[in-house]
Design a protein around this motif. Structure first.
Motif, PDB file in Angstrom:
ATOM      1  N   GLY A 142      -4.990  28.033   0.371  1.00  0.00           N
ATOM      2  CA  GLY A 142      -5.576  27.481  -0.841  1.00  0.00           C
ATOM      3  C   GLY A 142      -6.087  28.573  -1.771  1.00  0.00           C
ATOM      4  N   ASP A 172      -3.043  21.431  -4.703  1.00  0.00           N
ATOM      5  CA  ASP A 172      -4.256  20.641  -4.909  1.00  0.00           C
ATOM      6  C   ASP A 172      -4.392  20.185  -6.356  1.00  0.00           C
ATOM      7  OD1 ASP A 172      -4.838  20.973  -2.241  1.00  0.00           O
ATOM      8  OD2 ASP A 172      -6.145  22.698  -2.552  1.00  0.00           O
ATOM      9  N   ASP A 189       3.221  16.698   0.707  1.00  0.00           N
ATOM     10  CA  ASP A 189       4.198  16.938   1.770  1.00  0.00           C
ATOM     11  C   ASP A 189       4.764  15.598   2.266  1.00  0.00           C
ATOM     12  OD1 ASP A 189       5.636  18.080   3.830  1.00  0.00           O
ATOM     13  OD2 ASP A 189       3.912  18.795   4.968  1.00  0.00           O
ATOM     14  N   GLY A 273      -2.895  27.830   5.470  1.00  0.00           N
ATOM     15  CA  GLY A 273      -2.862  26.367   5.485  1.00  0.00           C
ATOM     16  C   GLY A 273      -1.550  25.759   5.027  1.00  0.00           C
ATOM     17  N   ASN A 277       3.240  23.035   5.923  1.00  0.00           N
ATOM     18  CA  ASN A 277       4.229  22.256   5.166  1.00  0.00           C
ATOM     19  C   ASN A 277       5.566  22.158   5.900  1.00  0.00           C
ATOM     20  OD1 ASN A 277       6.452  22.100   2.849  1.00  0.00           O
ATOM     21  ND2 ASN A 277       4.570  21.129   2.188  1.00  0.00           N
TER      22      ASN A 277
HETATM   23  O1  KG4 Z   1      -5.733  28.249   4.878  1.00  0.00           O
HETATM   24  P1  KG4 Z   1      -6.448  27.028   4.391  1.00  0.00           P
HETATM   25  O2  KG4 Z   1      -6.926  26.023   5.419  1.00  0.00           O
HETATM   26  O3  KG4 Z   1      -7.703  27.410   3.555  1.00  0.00           O
HETATM   27  C1  KG4 Z   1      -7.743  28.528   2.708  1.00  0.00           C
HETATM   28  O4  KG4 Z   1      -8.013  29.665   3.199  1.00  0.00           O
HETATM   29  O5  KG4 Z   1      -7.472  28.302   1.513  1.00  0.00           O
HETATM   30  O6  KG4 Z   1      -5.471  26.316   3.338  1.00  0.00           O
HETATM   31  C2  KG4 Z   1      -5.814  25.123   2.668  1.00  0.00           C
HETATM   32  C3  KG4 Z   1      -4.695  24.773   1.698  1.00  0.00           C
HETATM   33  C4  KG4 Z   1      -5.024  23.625   0.772  1.00  0.00           C
HETATM   34  O7  KG4 Z   1      -4.735  24.015  -0.557  1.00  0.00           O
HETATM   35  C5  KG4 Z   1      -4.101  22.493   1.229  1.00  0.00           C
HETATM   36  O8  KG4 Z   1      -3.712  21.632   0.183  1.00  0.00           O
HETATM   37  C6  KG4 Z   1      -2.923  23.275   1.773  1.00  0.00           C
HETATM   38  O9  KG4 Z   1      -3.497  24.391   2.419  1.00  0.00           O
HETATM   39  N1  KG4 Z   1      -2.123  22.502   2.741  1.00  0.00           N
HETATM   40  C7  KG4 Z   1      -0.825  22.186   2.561  1.00  0.00           C
HETATM   41  C8  KG4 Z   1      -0.436  21.389   3.664  1.00  0.00           C
HETATM   42  N2  KG4 Z   1      -1.522  21.252   4.493  1.00  0.00           N
HETATM   43  C9  KG4 Z   1      -2.549  21.948   3.908  1.00  0.00           C
HETATM   44  N3  KG4 Z   1       0.021  22.520   1.573  1.00  0.00           N
HETATM   45  C10 KG4 Z   1       1.274  22.051   1.656  1.00  0.00           C
HETATM   46  N4  KG4 Z   1       1.715  21.264   2.666  1.00  0.00           N
HETATM   47  C11 KG4 Z   1       0.914  20.907   3.691  1.00  0.00           C
HETATM   48  N5  KG4 Z   1       1.359  20.144   4.675  1.00  0.00           N
END
Ligand code: KG4
Ligand code: ZN
Length: 347
Positions: A142, A172, A189, A273, A277
């Motif tokens: 994110g 987001d 997704d 995160g 996907n």
């Molecule tokens: O790594 P993370 O948990 O937190 C940060 O360090 O930012 O990543 C969170 C991000 C969010 O923007 C969320 O929308 C995205 O990862 N995310 C995804 C999926 N699951 C979480 N993006 C695309 N597809 C997914 N399945």
């Protein structure tokens, strides 16, 4: 050697106990999603206050699940950069308090290094295969989107990063524009799998450029314009999600494979995160297979923010003789060498 890790850089309060082989003894993550969801994104002040409430119970639970007391722990690792400064401060102060009270060494960890080393965590009884150095890593979360060349835990070099939005941030924001709630990644997704990407027109972000830099603000603005001028019907939304996701994953896969070729490496890691996907995983695997590149994608619990990756990265730093002291403080920027300057705009 067992390390207690603490993570509070964004909207997850986490603590974990991990040993220096990467074995995860406990991994507790308390998400703040419900607090931020009404705002469609992370509110820094709310994040810091939530961390204050959660940090002590989360640490207690991580020790309990690892069947350990603070005196059984050999060192404390904490995320101290990059992130929201108020949020980081909570974890850093808690870690310093614990280190002082129990007279244990403390080591600060760069959150990005944590993500990049999360692939080495061993969560199951059976050993999972891990890469050997060197490898190319795509970090997609994110807050960050970048490609790295990793020659060792202390030899990580950025090859290219996003000039504007991180890919998770774009997910987001697009989800917010489409009224799909927060966080957007999982819902886009899911909807994308039911849509037809050819039924919506979106620009391709820097896809033809040979550089390893990314830009996701253009596609986000294109969705914003589309929503403003021709609001999509409920039936259109899955198609738009599919088109957005195809465009984004095409760029990520293409540039990751280009980076592996440029660096002459045959192993690729995808972390963060967004590595959750499904389309990204499937397309990256297919592209890797075609090019003889071995792909490593950590399990979901290692991809999203967690303290196990911080504890392990801390263990590696300690192994090289690094120690911090009680002057350790939070910082908003990574110390990894960077080549991309943010906000450079389209070339
Ligand atoms: O790594 P993370 O948990 O937190 C940060 O360090 O930012 O990543 C969170 C991000 C969010 O923007 C969320 O929308 C995205 O990862 N995310 C995804 C999926 N699951 C979480 N993006 C695309 N597809 C997914 N399945
Ligand atoms: Zn993260």
């Amino acid at each position: 050697m067992r390390i207690l890790g603490l993570e509070s850089s964004c909207d997850e309060t986490a603590a974990a106990v991990v040993d220096d082989t990467g074995r995860v003894w406990s991994d507790v993550v308390r998400s703040q999603i419900a607090s931020h969801a009404p705002f469609g994104g992370v509110v820094p002040e709310i994040a810091a206050r939530d961390h204050i409430r959660a940090i002590a119970p989360v640490v207690t639970e991580a020790l309990r699940q690892a069947d350990a007391t603070l005196s059984d722990i050999d060192a404390i690792a904490v995320t101290h950069r990059p992130g929201l400064v108020g949020a980081l401060l909570v974890g850093v102060q808690a870690a310093k308090g614990l280190a002082w009270a129990a007279d244990k060494p403390i080591v600060g960890v760069d959150h990005l290094v944590g993500h990049l080393l999360s692939v080495f965590l061993q969560r199951d009884a059976s050993f999972v295969a891990v890469p050997t150095y060197p490898f190319v890593a795509l970090l997609v979360s994110g807050g960050h989107t970048a490609l790295y060349r990793c020659d060792g835990e202390a030899e990580i070099r950025e090859l290219g990063a996003t000039r504007d939005d991180a890919v998770g941030e774009a997910y987001d924001k697009v989800a917010k524009l489409l009224g799909l709630g927060y966080p957007g990644g999982p819902v886009i997704d899911r909807l994308a799998a039911t849509g037809d990407p050819d039924r919506a027109e979106l620009p391709k972000p820097m896809a033809r450029r040979p550089s390893l830099e990314f830009s996701f603000s253009g596609i986000k603005s294109a969705v914003a314009r589309l929503v403003e001028h021709a609001p999509p019907t409920d039936a259109d939304v899955p198609h738009l999600c599919a088109a957005f996701q195809r465009t984004v994953t095409t760029t990520l896969v293409k540039k990751t494979m280009a980076a592996a070729k440029q660096e002459s490496v045959s192993q690729v890691v995808v972390a963060g995160g967004v590595a959750a996907n499904r389309e990204l995983r499937a397309r990256m695997a297919a592209a890797g297979e075609k090019r003889g590149v071995r792909l490593f994608v950590p399990p979901l619990a290692s991809c999203t923010d967690n303290a196990a990756m911080i504890a392990y990265a801390g263990a590696r730093r300690l192994a090289t003789g690094h120690r911090d002291d009680l002057t350790l403080g939070p910082a908003t920027f990574t110390r990894l060498p960077r080549v991309t300057r943010k906000g450079r705009g389209a070339r």
